[in-house]
Design a protein around this motif. Structure first.
Motif, PDB file in Angstrom:
ATOM      1  N   SER A  73       1.661  -3.618  -2.287  1.00 42.46           N
ATOM      2  CA  SER A  73       2.736  -2.737  -1.813  1.00 42.46           C
ATOM      3  C   SER A  73       2.187  -1.386  -1.371  1.00 42.46           C
ATOM      4  CB  SER A  73       3.781  -2.524  -2.923  1.00 42.46           C
ATOM      5  OG  SER A  73       4.443  -3.722  -3.222  1.00 42.46           O
ATOM      6  N   ASP A  76       0.144  -1.860   1.964  1.00 40.90           N
ATOM      7  CA  ASP A  76       1.032  -2.060   3.114  1.00 40.90           C
ATOM      8  C   ASP A  76       1.704  -0.751   3.528  1.00 40.90           C
ATOM      9  OD1 ASP A  76       0.384  -4.749   3.055  1.00 40.90           O
ATOM     10  OD2 ASP A  76       2.278  -5.374   2.127  1.00 40.90           O
ATOM     11  N   GLN A  80       0.999   1.458   7.005  1.00 39.48           N
ATOM     12  CA  GLN A  80       2.096   1.642   7.950  1.00 39.48           C
ATOM     13  C   GLN A  80       2.447   3.112   8.171  1.00 39.48           C
ATOM     14  OE1 GLN A  80       5.720  -0.435   6.958  1.00 39.48           O
ATOM     15  NE2 GLN A  80       6.743   0.267   8.796  1.00 39.48           N
TER      16      GLN A  80
END
Length: 128
Positions: A73, A76, A80
């Motif tokens: 998590s 990611d 991003q």
């Protein structure tokens, strides 16, 4: 001018002159990482996907399987939402000072300078 930008400091704070304090340079990047990690999906208006959503792990066991999911998590979200860093790795282990928390250590390089940096955050879990 810093290649890392400038924004209001996090957490927001007031200086001795009564004005809001600004953040810039490497500090601004670290504060941005903290904001990303502490934000839950849906908290930002018009950016519903912003954040790492680490609150979903609150009642998860403090074990290797949960640590792998937390690391994914974090990776990611940072890939991003924080283009000023190149992520080298995320290591999640039990927090040595709190049996009901995990400690995430994030290793990264600043894209503008290549300087290696590291930051850690404690993530509350529900069970040891």
């Amino acid at each position: 001018m810093s290649p890392f930008g400038k924004s209001l400091g996090f957490p927001p704070r007031v200086g001795p002159d009564g004005r809001m304090r600004w953040s810039e340079g490497e500090t601004n990047v670290r504060e941005s990482i903290a904001i990303i990690l502490k934000t839950e999906a849906g908290e930002r208006i018009q950016l519903a996907d912003f954040g790492a959503g680490l609150g979903r792990y609150l009642f998860e066991p403090n074990n290797p399987a949960t640590h792998v999911r937390i690391a994914a998590s974090i990776e990611d979200a940072l890939r991003q939402w924080e283009p000023r860093i190149a992520l080298d790795g995320v290591d999640v282990t039990p927090d040595p000072t709190d049996a009901t928390a995990a400690l995430a250590t994030i290793a990264y390089r600043l894209v503008a300078t290549g300087a290696a940096e590291r930051t850690s955050v404690s993530i509350p879990l529900g069970r040891s």
